[in-house]
Write a protein that holds these residues in place. Structure first.
Motif, PDB file in Angstrom:
ATOM      1  N   GLU A   1      12.634  36.921  22.851  1.00  0.00           N
ATOM      2  CA  GLU A   1      13.657  37.758  22.299  1.00  0.00           C
ATOM      3  C   GLU A   1      14.898  37.094  21.753  1.00  0.00           C
ATOM      4  OE1 GLU A   1      14.009  41.043  24.733  1.00  0.00           O
ATOM      5  OE2 GLU A   1      12.022  42.062  24.443  1.00  0.00           O
ATOM      6  N   ASP A   2      15.143  36.256  22.669  1.00  0.00           N
ATOM      7  CA  ASP A   2      16.557  35.175  22.771  1.00  0.00           C
ATOM      8  C   ASP A   2      16.078  33.922  22.332  1.00  0.00           C
ATOM      9  OD1 ASP A   2      17.877  37.328  23.001  1.00  0.00           O
ATOM     10  OD2 ASP A   2      18.258  37.266  25.333  1.00  0.00           O
ATOM     11  N   LEU A   3      16.786  33.156  21.321  1.00  0.00           N
ATOM     12  CA  LEU A   3      16.565  31.832  21.043  1.00  0.00           C
ATOM     13  C   LEU A   3      17.868  31.275  20.762  1.00  0.00           C
ATOM     14  CD1 LEU A   3      14.650  29.391  20.384  1.00  0.00           C
ATOM     15  CD2 LEU A   3      14.642  30.342  17.907  1.00  0.00           C
ATOM     16  N   HIS A   4      18.122  30.345  21.595  1.00  0.00           N
ATOM     17  CA  HIS A   4      19.600  29.607  21.226  1.00  0.00           C
ATOM     18  C   HIS A   4      19.305  28.041  21.297  1.00  0.00           C
ATOM     19  CE1 HIS A   4      22.098  33.127  21.709  1.00  0.00           C
ATOM     20  NE2 HIS A   4      21.042  33.641  22.320  1.00  0.00           N
ATOM     21  N   LEU A   5      19.633  27.343  20.392  1.00  0.00           N
ATOM     22  CA  LEU A   5      19.156  25.929  20.145  1.00  0.00           C
ATOM     23  C   LEU A   5      20.382  25.297  19.521  1.00  0.00           C
ATOM     24  CD1 LEU A   5      15.710  25.814  19.141  1.00  0.00           C
ATOM     25  CD2 LEU A   5      16.427  25.687  21.274  1.00  0.00           C
ATOM     26  N   SER A   6      21.663  26.042  19.423  1.00  0.00           N
ATOM     27  CA  SER A   6      22.804  25.387  18.830  1.00  0.00           C
ATOM     28  C   SER A   6      23.466  24.051  19.469  1.00  0.00           C
ATOM     29  CB  SER A   6      24.008  26.555  18.985  1.00  0.00           C
ATOM     30  OG  SER A   6      23.563  27.791  18.255  1.00  0.00           O
ATOM     31  N   ALA A   7      24.148  23.514  18.365  1.00  0.00           N
ATOM     32  CA  ALA A   7      24.673  22.136  18.894  1.00  0.00           C
ATOM     33  C   ALA A   7      23.811  21.106  19.292  1.00  0.00           C
ATOM     34  CB  ALA A   7      25.783  22.390  19.939  1.00  0.00           C
ATOM     35  N   ASN A   8      22.881  20.997  18.569  1.00  0.00           N
ATOM     36  CA  ASN A   8      21.797  20.167  18.729  1.00  0.00           C
ATOM     37  C   ASN A   8      21.723  19.253  17.340  1.00  0.00           C
ATOM     38  OD1 ASN A   8      20.709  19.650  21.707  1.00  0.00           O
ATOM     39  ND2 ASN A   8      20.375  22.109  21.302  1.00  0.00           N
ATOM     40  N   SER A   9      20.722  18.133  17.287  1.00  0.00           N
ATOM     41  CA  SER A   9      20.432  17.678  16.060  1.00  0.00           C
ATOM     42  C   SER A   9      18.875  17.866  15.509  1.00  0.00           C
ATOM     43  CB  SER A   9      20.749  16.050  15.829  1.00  0.00           C
ATOM     44  OG  SER A   9      21.905  15.809  16.336  1.00  0.00           O
ATOM     45  N   LEU A  10      18.762  19.116  15.458  1.00  0.00           N
ATOM     46  CA  LEU A  10      17.285  19.507  15.163  1.00  0.00           C
ATOM     47  C   LEU A  10      17.097  19.842  14.026  1.00  0.00           C
ATOM     48  CD1 LEU A  10      16.887  21.872  18.418  1.00  0.00           C
ATOM     49  CD2 LEU A  10      15.806  19.495  18.200  1.00  0.00           C
ATOM     50  N   VAL A  11      16.006  19.654  13.341  1.00  0.00           N
ATOM     51  CA  VAL A  11      15.672  20.116  12.007  1.00  0.00           C
ATOM     52  C   VAL A  11      14.705  21.040  11.974  1.00  0.00           C
ATOM     53  CG1 VAL A  11      14.871  18.968   9.686  1.00  0.00           C
ATOM     54  CG2 VAL A  11      16.153  17.668  11.298  1.00  0.00           C
ATOM     55  N   PHE A  12      14.701  22.231  11.417  1.00  0.00           N
ATOM     56  CA  PHE A  12      13.677  23.172  11.279  1.00  0.00           C
ATOM     57  C   PHE A  12      12.767  22.822  10.109  1.00  0.00           C
ATOM     58  CE2 PHE A  12      15.675  25.381  14.610  1.00  0.00           C
ATOM     59  CZ  PHE A  12      15.165  26.441  14.898  1.00  0.00           C
ATOM     60  N   ASN A  13      11.466  22.612  10.524  1.00  0.00           N
ATOM     61  CA  ASN A  13      10.574  22.159   9.500  1.00  0.00           C
ATOM     62  C   ASN A  13       9.400  23.160   9.522  1.00  0.00           C
ATOM     63  OD1 ASN A  13       8.923  20.711   7.532  1.00  0.00           O
ATOM     64  ND2 ASN A  13       8.332  19.094   8.911  1.00  0.00           N
ATOM     65  N   VAL A  14       9.601  24.449   8.770  1.00  0.00           N
ATOM     66  CA  VAL A  14       8.599  25.542   8.868  1.00  0.00           C
ATOM     67  C   VAL A  14       8.347  25.738   7.278  1.00  0.00           C
ATOM     68  CG1 VAL A  14       9.186  26.342  11.114  1.00  0.00           C
ATOM     69  CG2 VAL A  14      10.240  26.977   9.121  1.00  0.00           C
ATOM     70  N   SER A  15       7.185  26.327   7.260  1.00  0.00           N
ATOM     71  CA  SER A  15       6.864  26.745   5.972  1.00  0.00           C
ATOM     72  C   SER A  15       7.686  27.919   5.274  1.00  0.00           C
ATOM     73  CB  SER A  15       5.262  27.104   5.832  1.00  0.00           C
ATOM     74  OG  SER A  15       4.828  27.554   4.477  1.00  0.00           O
ATOM     75  N   PRO A  16       7.994  27.901   4.063  1.00  0.00           N
ATOM     76  CA  PRO A  16       8.464  29.166   3.396  1.00  0.00           C
ATOM     77  C   PRO A  16       7.718  30.412   3.929  1.00  0.00           C
ATOM     78  CG  PRO A  16       8.817  27.285   2.002  1.00  0.00           C
ATOM     79  CD  PRO A  16       7.822  26.820   3.180  1.00  0.00           C
ATOM     80  N   GLN A  17       6.344  30.416   3.978  1.00  0.00           N
ATOM     81  CA  GLN A  17       5.591  31.623   3.992  1.00  0.00           C
ATOM     82  C   GLN A  17       5.319  31.611   5.436  1.00  0.00           C
ATOM     83  OE1 GLN A  17       4.726  28.610   1.802  1.00  0.00           O
ATOM     84  NE2 GLN A  17       5.742  30.051   0.156  1.00  0.00           N
ATOM     85  N   TRP A  18       5.958  30.928   6.465  1.00  0.00           N
ATOM     86  CA  TRP A  18       5.655  31.203   7.870  1.00  0.00           C
ATOM     87  C   TRP A  18       6.340  32.568   8.204  1.00  0.00           C
ATOM     88  CZ3 TRP A  18       9.338  30.279  11.991  1.00  0.00           C
ATOM     89  CH2 TRP A  18       8.666  30.406  13.546  1.00  0.00           C
ATOM     90  N   ILE A  19       5.213  33.176   9.063  1.00  0.00           N
ATOM     91  CA  ILE A  19       5.639  34.603   9.604  1.00  0.00           C
ATOM     92  C   ILE A  19       5.657  34.549  11.140  1.00  0.00           C
ATOM     93  CG2 ILE A  19       4.930  36.880  10.060  1.00  0.00           C
ATOM     94  CD1 ILE A  19       3.624  36.906   7.335  1.00  0.00           C
TER      95      ILE A  19
END
Length: 954
Positions: free
Chosen positions: A405-423
């Motif tokens: 329910e809660d996702l906090h990953l701010s202030a890192n150097s992370l790159v979200f590599n997910v598909s545009p169709q990802w559910i």
């Protein structure tokens, strides 16, 4: 025998009949004939008297009318007797204040009393509360009580629940009265001052029924621990925010029934700042507690190194908080240990961990996030913001996080590599991904999140057109931040958000008109976009409105006067015209008003009556007229900027008399005239004083050396304006001010609290530069140029050790440049041109780097190596540190130097002659030495003559 008993039986029967009659006579008042219970009349009158002593709002206690007090809001009665047994005035919506009348003592059957979340004006807790002997529940939290907690509360032996927390000025001198509360199960004394209690464990240990104990932020010290522990029922212990030592915490190993333990921010006194929380002394007791512990909070401590192995593979922990420490290393091994219980739990090896809440934010973790994170199928809250994590985040990281329910990953150097169709497999409520790379396309997976209340996508490198489906998410969101991106498109004319929403769309590329209808928003930031058109919108419930740096035009709408509860209004850097609305005078809670850099005209309103006004920024407009009595007496104003207008008249004295907290005063580029009022020196907090480019005359007040903040070499003000906590998000207003520093117009925002400057340039000031100004040792910039100042530069100018910029040009200063100026080691901008200075330019230290001859141009009697006029060889430059106590300006020779040389010569001469006169041995040796020297010189002379004669003959 029966005859003997009969009289007694008859008497007993008569007593029963009499009692029944009395009950009918007096008890019938508690019941209606239709069976509905009525309250006791004496108790009803007591409640009314209690109500009249309070200061209740129009709506609070409005139901307290009529004969049946059992139907009044907050009043509970016994269904059979009608006696009041419950009084619940918890002030969630409507609060009460004032005096608590002793008439409440008539409620002799009261068992439940809740006065929490009210305002009792720092009054003491009434001692008569200890007379409610039937109380089982007493809650006085968040009610602004103060003074000493009455020991009489210890008389309520049947009390089960006692909550006094969040009354910041409560004091407790001893806790012995607690030992009498043998039935107590819940105790919360959070924020009460227990610093005077030397032995606090012993009386608490005498309450075997205690199950929940909260003692956060109480100023606790190490206490002696009992040999035998009675706290066998204790399941929750909160000691956060105190100063305790590692050794003392060993006694916690005896609390085997603990389920929840909070040791956050205990600071661990006695440990060196570099010592590790765990390494300096192993927590043996922790390994024993982990058998039953389900919640462990060790945040805000000095935990260093990697996550201790004792916490690896903890299968039964539901919550683990290690945030705000100094933990390092990668998370791969630790997270894998949580997916399957590790070797620390051999009997549970291979079982899935139960962890539901994992908080690792504000540490120094590095490396990538392992995909094993996706196996923590029970995880509900995950916070790893503000670390040094890097690499890609893929769909595998969330594979089995169906409960997240809660996702906090701010202030890192992370790159979200997910598909545009990802559910996604989860339905998130709170998302914090600031400074993660989500773009350039808008993350399409967000459209499947139907339960969002918090969304932060700021600084996420999105440069896409905002999709239409995004606006459908807004109805339940109460915090949304997509600022600092390159998002394009238009904002719909009407939007609905969650209750008291915070909306930040600033620093993007939104265009078109402002939305007309916004519902439920209290904070709206659309600054730094390309919005245009008039301010034609409904202000609704807005309390914080930022529309700066757009292309808005027209006048400030009159509708804004209907929203008099606005706290911050920033309409700066637009093309607004018209006048400053006069209704701003009546805004009672104004915090900031910024209308700078517009085309507003007319005169200023008379008085801003707000008791909270911190910043009034009206610079760079076309305002005219004299400066009215703007600020009421004893205003908390911190910044006043009226620069760049056409204001005239004299600078009023009330600026120094009514604004004692003022940090910034900028009146540059107006038409003020007359003397500078010496009352300005009463502004002890002043750091920025700019009166440049006016028509001020007279002398610089000598009292200007009294600015306390300018005299501090280390500024203690970390921030001029405090942060605002809105819906768990900290939002800061950043004041900006434009000043001339080092000859360049500079605008300060983030570092504004560190700037100290005085600019009185381009006026008609005359007289000498006050010597008192050299006491302002924290001053970074001093500009007195373009006046008619005369006399000499203060010889102690070198005392201004922090000075980076000094401009005394275009005056009538004379005499030599003080040599102390070479001790200004931070000086990078110097201008002494167009004066009447003479003599040699000092050298040394920072002056060696200032080689621009224009610094000294127009001083025809100055000489130096890079000036047209070179100094005579007889002129000896003065040493750089001669400013301590010498007079450099009279041009006389230092006669005492020659006296010392003469005395030394005479002493040396007679010392040598005395030895030759009184010592025969030394005298003979002396003459023999010269005889031998003479013989050698004669021989050398003969040889030289022979060589010359030989060469001549040759």
């Amino acid at each position: 025998m029966m005859a003997a008993v009969k009289p007694f039986v008859e008497v007993a029967l008569w007593v029963l009949v009499l009692c029944s009659g009395i009950n009918v006579a007096f008890g019938s008042a508690n019941k209606e004939t239709n069976g509905v219970v009525l309250c006791n009349e004496r108790e009803r009158q007591a409640l009314l008297k209690f109500k009249h002593a309070l200061n209740a709002s129009e709506y609070a206690l409005s139901s307290w009318v009529g004969d049946n007090c059992c139907r009044w809001e907050g009043v509970g009665c016994n269904n059979e007797t009608g006696y009041v047994i419950e009084l619940n005035l918890k002030g969630i919506i409507y609060t009460v204040s004032g005096e608590i009348d002793p008439s409440l003592l008539e409620l002799k059957h009261l068992s439940y009393l809740d006065l929490s979340d009210n305002y009792f004006g720092f009054k003491p807790i009434p001692k008569f509360f200890g007379s409610f002997l039937k109380l089982t529940y007493l809650n006085l939290s968040y009610s602004v009580f103060s003074g000493t907690v009455p020991w009489q509360i210890g008389n309520i032996s049947g009390l089960h629940y006692l909550d006094l927390h969040e009354n910041y000025l409560l004091q407790i001198e001893n806790l012995q009265w607690l030992s009498h509360l043998s039935s107590l199960q819940y105790l919360d004394l959070g924020k009460a001052d227990l610093s005077m209690v030397s032995d606090w464990v012993q009386p608490i240990n005498m309450i075997p029924s205690l199950s929940v104990l909260h003692l956060s932020d109480c100023g606790l010290r190490n206490s002696s621990t009992p040999l035998h522990f009675n706290l066998t029922s204790l399941t929750v212990l909160d000691l956060s925010g105190n100063s305790l030592t590692l050794k003392w915490l060993d006694w916690l190993a005896n609390l085997r029934s603990l389920v929840t333990l909070d040791l956050s921010n205990v600071r661990l006194e006695g440990q060196s700042p570099s010592s590790s929380f765990f390494i300096s002394k192993p927590f043996d007791w922790l390994s024993q507690l982990l058998i039953n512990l389900v919640s462990l909070d060790l945040s805000e401590n000095r935990i260093e190194g990697k996550i201790p192995s004792i916490l690896w593979g903890c299968c039964d922990l539901l919550k683990l908080d290690l945030s705000s420490n100094s933990l390092t290393g990668d998370l791969d091994g630790f997270l894998k240990s949580l997916t399957r219980c590790g070797p620390n739990n051999p009997e549970k090896h291979g079982r899935l961990a139960s962890i539901r809440e994992l908080y690792l934010s504000n540490n120094n973790f590095s490396g990538t996030v392992p995909e094993s994170l996706g196996q923590l199928s029970n995880l509900v809250s995950l916070e790893m913001s503000y670390n040094s994590l890097e690499g890609a985040i893929s769909e595998a990281h969330f594979a089995n996080l169906t409960r997240l329910e809660d996702l906090h990953l701010s202030a890192n150097s992370l790159v979200f590599n997910v598909s545009p169709q990802w559910i996604p497999p989860f339905q998130l409520k709170r998302i914090g991904l600031s400074s993660c790379q989500l773009g350039p396309q808008f993350p399409s997976w967000l459209q499947f999140q139907r339960n969002l209340s918090y969304l932060d996508l700021s600084h996420s490198q999105i440069s896409d057109v905002i999709p239409n489906w995004f606006w459908n998410l807004s109805s339940q969101v109460s915090y949304i931040n997509i600022s600092q991106n390159l998002i394009r498109g238009k904002i719909p004319s009407s939007l609905n958000f969650g209750f008291e929403a915070v909306v930040d769309f600033s620093s993007n590329r939104f265009e078109g008109p402002l939305p007309q209808n916004w519902s439920n928003i209290i904070y709206l930031d659309l600054s730094n976009n390309s919005l245009s058109g008039p301010i034609d919108m409904s202000f609704g419930f807005i309390e914080f409105l930022f529309l700066s740096n757009n292309s808005l035009h027209g006048s400030i709408p009159s509708l804004i006067c209907n929203r008099s509860s606005i706290l911050i209004l920033d309409l700066s850097r637009n093309n607004l015209t018209g006048q400053v609305p006069s209704c701003f005078e009546d805004f009672q809670d104004f915090f900031v008003l910024d209308l700078s850099f517009n085309n507003l005209g007319g005169v200023l309103p008379n008085v801003f009556t707000s008791r909270d006004l911190r910043c009034l920024q009206l610079s760079h407009n076309n305002l005219s007229g004299v400066l009215p009595f703007l600020i009421r007496a004893q205003s908390p104003l911190l910044a006043l900027d009226l620069s760049g207008n056409r204001l005239s008249g004299s600078i009023p004295r009330w600026l120094g008399e009514n604004t004692s907290d003022l940090v910034i005063l900028n009146l540059r580029s107006n038409m003020f005239h007359g003397n500078i009022p010496p009352q300005l020196s009463l502004l002890s907090s002043l750091q920025i004083l700019v009166l440049a480019n006016n028509s001020l005359s007279g002398k610089i007040p000598t009292s200007f050396g009294n600015f306390t903040s300018m005299a501090m070499t280390q500024n203690l003000i970390y921030s001029i304006f405090p942060e605002l906590n809105i819906d768990g998000a900290f939002i800061k207003y950043r004041e900006s001010v434009t000043v001339i520093m080092k000859g360049i117009e500079m605008t300060y925002t983030k570092t504004l609290s560190l700037v100290t400057t005085m600019d009185l340039s381009r006026n008609n000031l005359f007289g000498e530069i006050p010597q008192e100004l050299t006491s302002l040792r924290g001053l970074q910039s001093l500009n007195l140029s373009g006046n008619h100042l005369e006399g000499k530069i203060p010889k102690n100018i070198g005392s201004l050790k922090q000075l980076e910029s000094l401009d005394l040009s275009q005056n009538h200063l004379s005499g030599k440049i003080p040599s102390s100026i070479s001790s200004l080691t931070f000086l990078s901008k110097l201008n002494l041109s167009n004066n009447n200075l003479s003599g040699t330019i000092p050298s040394g230290n920072q002056l060696q780097t200032l080689l621009d001859p224009s610094i000294y141009a127009g001083n025809y009697d100055l000489c130096g190596p890079f000036l047209p006029k070179l100094c005579s060889a007889k002129v000896v430059p003065q040493p750089p540190n001669t400013f301590h106590g010498e007079d450099e300006d009279d041009g006389t020779e230092h006669w005492w130097f020659f006296v010392v040389v003469a005395v030394g010569f005479v002493a040396g001469f007679w010392l040598a002659c005395g030895i030759l006169i009184f010592s025969k041995t030394w005298r003979i040796a002396y003459f023999r030495f010269f005889d031998r020297l003479n013989e050698r010189l004669d021989g050398f002379y003969v040889k030289m003559v022979a060589m010359v004669m030989k060469k001549t003959k040759g």
